[in-house]
Motif scaffolding. Sequence first.
Motif, PDB file in Angstrom:
ATOM      1  N   LEU A  55       7.324   9.126   2.716  1.00 48.20           N
ATOM      2  CA  LEU A  55       6.516   9.998   1.857  1.00 48.20           C
ATOM      3  C   LEU A  55       5.220   9.292   1.455  1.00 48.20           C
ATOM      4  N   LEU A  56       5.315   8.043   1.047  1.00 50.09           N
ATOM      5  CA  LEU A  56       4.122   7.284   0.670  1.00 50.09           C
ATOM      6  C   LEU A  56       3.166   7.115   1.843  1.00 50.09           C
ATOM      7  N   ARG A  57       3.712   6.923   3.050  1.00 47.81           N
ATOM      8  CA  ARG A  57       2.861   6.781   4.242  1.00 47.81           C
ATOM      9  C   ARG A  57       2.049   8.054   4.487  1.00 47.81           C
ATOM     10  N   HIS A  58       2.676   9.210   4.304  1.00 54.10           N
ATOM     11  CA  HIS A  58       1.944  10.474   4.473  1.00 54.10           C
ATOM     12  C   HIS A  58       0.800  10.571   3.460  1.00 54.10           C
ATOM     13  N   LEU A  59       1.097  10.229   2.213  1.00 50.67           N
ATOM     14  CA  LEU A  59       0.061  10.287   1.182  1.00 50.67           C
ATOM     15  C   LEU A  59      -1.032   9.254   1.444  1.00 50.67           C
ATOM     16  N   GLN A  60      -0.639   8.092   1.936  1.00 48.53           N
ATOM     17  CA  GLN A  60      -1.593   7.041   2.257  1.00 48.53           C
ATOM     18  C   GLN A  60      -2.544   7.481   3.368  1.00 48.53           C
ATOM     19  N   ARG A  61      -1.992   8.095   4.412  1.00 48.10           N
ATOM     20  CA  ARG A  61      -2.821   8.560   5.518  1.00 48.10           C
ATOM     21  C   ARG A  61      -3.752   9.692   5.090  1.00 48.10           C
ATOM     22  N   ALA A  62      -3.353  10.421   4.060  1.00 46.43           N
ATOM     23  CA  ALA A  62      -4.208  11.495   3.550  1.00 46.43           C
ATOM     24  C   ALA A  62      -5.312  10.963   2.646  1.00 46.43           C
ATOM     25  N   HIS A  64      -4.908   8.845  -0.117  1.00 50.21           N
ATOM     26  CA  HIS A  64      -4.566   8.515  -1.496  1.00 50.21           C
ATOM     27  C   HIS A  64      -4.186   7.047  -1.625  1.00 50.21           C
ATOM     28  N   ARG A  65      -4.352   6.512  -2.823  1.00 53.06           N
ATOM     29  CA  ARG A  65      -4.077   5.100  -3.093  1.00 53.06           C
ATOM     30  C   ARG A  65      -2.599   4.925  -3.420  1.00 53.06           C
ATOM     31  N   ILE A  66      -1.960   3.944  -2.795  1.00 57.92           N
ATOM     32  CA  ILE A  66      -0.517   3.752  -2.914  1.00 57.92           C
ATOM     33  C   ILE A  66      -0.195   2.453  -3.642  1.00 57.92           C
ATOM     34  N   ILE A  67       0.759   2.537  -4.559  1.00 58.89           N
ATOM     35  CA  ILE A  67       1.304   1.346  -5.213  1.00 58.89           C
ATOM     36  C   ILE A  67       2.789   1.264  -4.884  1.00 58.89           C
ATOM     37  N   GLY A  68       3.189   0.148  -4.300  1.00 53.99           N
ATOM     38  CA  GLY A  68       4.602  -0.110  -4.081  1.00 53.99           C
ATOM     39  C   GLY A  68       5.099  -1.054  -5.156  1.00 53.99           C
ATOM     40  N   LEU A  69       5.997  -0.580  -5.997  1.00 56.11           N
ATOM     41  CA  LEU A  69       6.516  -1.382  -7.111  1.00 56.11           C
ATOM     42  C   LEU A  69       7.909  -1.888  -6.769  1.00 56.11           C
ATOM     43  N   VAL A 105       8.893  -3.421   1.949  1.00 53.74           N
ATOM     44  CA  VAL A 105       7.937  -2.399   1.499  1.00 53.74           C
ATOM     45  C   VAL A 105       6.572  -2.648   2.128  1.00 53.74           C
ATOM     46  N   ARG A 106       6.145  -3.901   2.172  1.00 48.95           N
ATOM     47  CA  ARG A 106       4.849  -4.237   2.770  1.00 48.95           C
ATOM     48  C   ARG A 106       4.810  -3.846   4.244  1.00 48.95           C
ATOM     49  N   GLN A 107       5.886  -4.125   4.955  1.00 52.54           N
ATOM     50  CA  GLN A 107       5.920  -3.831   6.386  1.00 52.54           C
ATOM     51  C   GLN A 107       5.760  -2.345   6.659  1.00 52.54           C
ATOM     52  N   ILE A 108       6.484  -1.521   5.920  1.00 52.52           N
ATOM     53  CA  ILE A 108       6.454  -0.080   6.169  1.00 52.52           C
ATOM     54  C   ILE A 108       5.129   0.533   5.732  1.00 52.52           C
ATOM     55  N   LEU A 109       4.563   0.034   4.646  1.00 52.94           N
ATOM     56  CA  LEU A 109       3.352   0.650   4.096  1.00 52.94           C
ATOM     57  C   LEU A 109       2.063   0.067   4.665  1.00 52.94           C
ATOM     58  N   SER A 110       2.164  -0.992   5.445  1.00 54.80           N
ATOM     59  CA  SER A 110       0.962  -1.572   6.044  1.00 54.80           C
ATOM     60  C   SER A 110       0.651  -0.834   7.339  1.00 54.80           C
ATOM     61  N   VAL A 111       0.031   0.327   7.219  1.00 59.00           N
ATOM     62  CA  VAL A 111      -0.240   1.188   8.366  1.00 59.00           C
ATOM     63  C   VAL A 111      -1.736   1.223   8.648  1.00 59.00           C
ATOM     64  N   ASP A 112      -2.066   1.473   9.903  1.00 58.45           N
ATOM     65  CA  ASP A 112      -3.465   1.609  10.280  1.00 58.45           C
ATOM     66  C   ASP A 112      -4.001   2.958   9.822  1.00 58.45           C
ATOM     67  N   GLY A 113      -5.243   2.979   9.438  1.00 56.03           N
ATOM     68  CA  GLY A 113      -5.893   4.241   9.123  1.00 56.03           C
ATOM     69  C   GLY A 113      -5.703   4.724   7.708  1.00 56.03           C
ATOM     70  N   THR A 115      -5.656   3.699   3.277  1.00 52.78           N
ATOM     71  CA  THR A 115      -6.134   2.765   2.266  1.00 52.78           C
ATOM     72  C   THR A 115      -5.081   1.687   2.050  1.00 52.78           C
ATOM     73  N   PRO A 116      -5.435   0.410   2.061  1.00 52.27           N
ATOM     74  CA  PRO A 116      -4.441  -0.649   1.876  1.00 52.27           C
ATOM     75  C   PRO A 116      -3.671  -0.463   0.572  1.00 52.27           C
ATOM     76  N   PRO A 117      -2.358  -0.613   0.601  1.00 49.60           N
ATOM     77  CA  PRO A 117      -1.562  -0.409  -0.610  1.00 49.60           C
ATOM     78  C   PRO A 117      -1.673  -1.585  -1.571  1.00 49.60           C
ATOM     79  N   THR A 118      -1.281  -1.344  -2.805  1.00 45.76           N
ATOM     80  CA  THR A 118      -1.177  -2.378  -3.832  1.00 45.76           C
ATOM     81  C   THR A 118       0.305  -2.630  -4.090  1.00 45.76           C
ATOM     82  N   PHE A 119       0.681  -3.885  -4.269  1.00 48.56           N
ATOM     83  CA  PHE A 119       2.081  -4.219  -4.513  1.00 48.56           C
ATOM     84  C   PHE A 119       2.194  -4.912  -5.861  1.00 48.56           C
ATOM     85  N   VAL A 120       3.156  -4.465  -6.666  1.00 46.64           N
ATOM     86  CA  VAL A 120       3.314  -5.006  -8.018  1.00 46.64           C
ATOM     87  C   VAL A 120       4.791  -5.251  -8.303  1.00 46.64           C
TER      88      VAL A 120
END
Length: 419
Positions: A55-62, A64-69, A105-113, A115-120
């Motif tokens: 779900l986050l990957r879809h939003l990221q590709r659209a 939007h800015r993603i935070i993985g907590l 989480v970093r591996q799955i969310l580090s996608v091309d195309g 916005t780079p995610p933020t991890f907290v």
Amino acid sequence: MTDILDELQWRGLVAQTTDETALRQALADGPITVYCGFDPTAPSLHFGNLVQLILLRHLQRAGHRIIGLVGGSTGLIGDPRPTSERRLKEKHETATDVERIAAQVRQILSVDGGTPPTFVNNLDWTEPISALDFLRDYGKYFRVNQMIKKDAVAARLESEQGISYTEFSYQILQALDYLHLYREYGCTLQTGAQDQWGNITAGSELIHRVDGGTAHALTTPLITDSQGRKFGKSEGNAVWLDPSMTSPYSFYQYWLNIEDDSVVHLLRIFTDLTRSELDELARQVAVEPHRRTAQRTLATEVTTLVHGAQATASVQAASEALFGKGDITALEEQTLVDATGELPGADVPAGTGLLDALVATGLVDSKKAARRAIGDGAVSINGDRVGDEGYVLAAGDYLHNRVAVLRRGRKNLAAARLA
């Protein structure tokens, strides 16, 4: 698709939202900042967590800015289960699991195309808060009569065990996360599984009460088969993302064995395939189900997402070698061990006669049956047919000095493991 929310709904990734019209407008006006939290209550994420990451990957590709907590603090407490209290892990255990899950989480969310995610890690802002500040500054915004209506809490209150104040306070901690991310990053959407609805809305309500802000919630449905049973939730049979807990081979086989009635639905959720591609796979399920093209596509796509293309190629080669026409002797050691670990078998020392090995591994129930199978030309070792009933397994028969693969007929396999 008219917007990202339409796509998420079409893919079956939306169960509930707060004010859908307002959320749709916010996504359209975006980009917005979205977060999802993952608690280290185990050393690895599992099948259900993968839905949130997708779900986050879809939003990221659209855009939007993603935070993985990762919940370094909430993981020390544990989200209440409806059945029983969680074991409180030692702090060093949780810290180790935080690192492992953060890497996943970093591996799955580090996608091309995207916005780079933020991890907290929520321990960073929770640990400095004193007990008095926690109660005075945040606890005052929560009403116990509302808190006890949460499904898991209500179930525990009805049980003999009850619920500790530690677990009861979990929803305040998660709400505090949303407030912090709202203030620090302008985060206005939290996502999670459907059973997290109460915790998520507690956060959006806290933001409104404390700062007068507007924040949204979106949950995904619990994934079930055609009979309404949860996938991957069997006792002791969770499907983990960590290859040391569920091997890539077992992971691939899990998806390969999905029933026909569920496979297209899961393809829609877990892959990026288009409508036309999914329509074609649905047609093939209906017309040629024996080919299992949809299952192979699902297994390939998800295994590649989680474990990478090289691991997927290795497990496909192992599957073909065991059940098709591939070369068993060409498999790398770990793939061979993982694949044969799924087979029945036994410890069989080098120097054991083939008749005894066939009986020991369960391929036949007697030496008489073993002789008959060998005489019929139905027995092979590592893909090579053996016609001598006096054959003795030598050290060289054990691939990588680990295992010899015995076969009787086309479909009956067993592993003779070097004792």
